[in-house]
Scaffold this motif. Structure first.
Motif: not given
Length: 221
Positions: A14, A106-107, A110-111, A137, A169, A172
């Protein structure tokens, strides 16, 4: 790319996608060099000479090297101000920068989820752990559902850097089976708008299959 023995659910980074979207939105000619992560190409001597942290993306603009995704965003907006991806009034710019840095939340969630799915062998995948990571999330998506209910874009009447971050994100997550339409209708509408943009069409991950995975699909009640 992950090892073939793993799930291979996340074939696109992302943060790298965010930068490619920004380059496309600004109409900048560029070449994207794909790296083989399984072979460690992101930590080759050549890459470590550019970024000693061994992370991607890395932007080369002539002899100028910029890494860290938000630093690349800042650089592109400063070096190539038109078309602008940040508003030019103090109030709107303040909100736009707030939303952009909020996207780091969010990163993070998400990651954590994406990395687990990418790096865990199918036989070792724990549905309870997926649900646990996905819960963070969902907590974060609550904020963005609200923001995109206020307007079409995160911080004004035009697309901005925050929108590129959020889309990378959320798209994905949707690729992994997150169903947006019922639970997050505003984010669903946002993603549909984004998918019509030439920047998204040009950078859509070619390795993604047409049908999404089902890791984040909630069972029917």
């Amino acid at each position: 790319m992950p090892d073939p023995s793993t799930i291979r659910a996340v074939e696109c980074s992302p943060p790298c996608w965010m930068v490619r979207l920004a380059l496309e939105e600004k109409g900048l000619d560029h070449e994207c060099k794909l790296l083989n992560f399984a072979a460690g190409e992101h930590k080759s001597p050549e890459m470590l000479a550019k970024n000693p942290r061994g992370t991607v993306p890395v932007l080369m603009d002539g002899n100028i090297v910029v890494y860290e995704t938000l630093a690349i965003f800042d650089y592109l907006e400063y070096a190539y101000p038109q078309p602008a991806l940040l508003p030019n009034t103090n109030a709107l710019r303040g909100r736009a920068l707030t939303r952009l840095h909020e996207a780091n939340n969010l990163k993070q969630v998400g990651m954590a989820l994406f990395s687990y799915l990418m790096n865990t062998k199918a036989i070792d995948l724990d549905p309870a752990e997926v649900d646990h990571l996905a819960s963070f999330l969902h907590d974060e998506l609550f904020f963005w559902e609200y923001y995109y209910g206020i307007g079409h874009w995160a911080s004004g009447s035009a697309i901005g850097l925050a929108d590129l971050a959020v889309f990378a994100y959320v798209a994905t997550a949707a690729h992994l089976g997150l169903e947006l339409q019922q639970r997050y209708p505003n984010l669903h509408a946002f993603c549909l708008r984004m998918k019509e943009r030439p920047s998204v069409i040009a950078t859509w991950p070619s390795v993604w299959k047409q049908q999404p995975y089902s890791y984040l699909t909630e069972p029917e009640s």
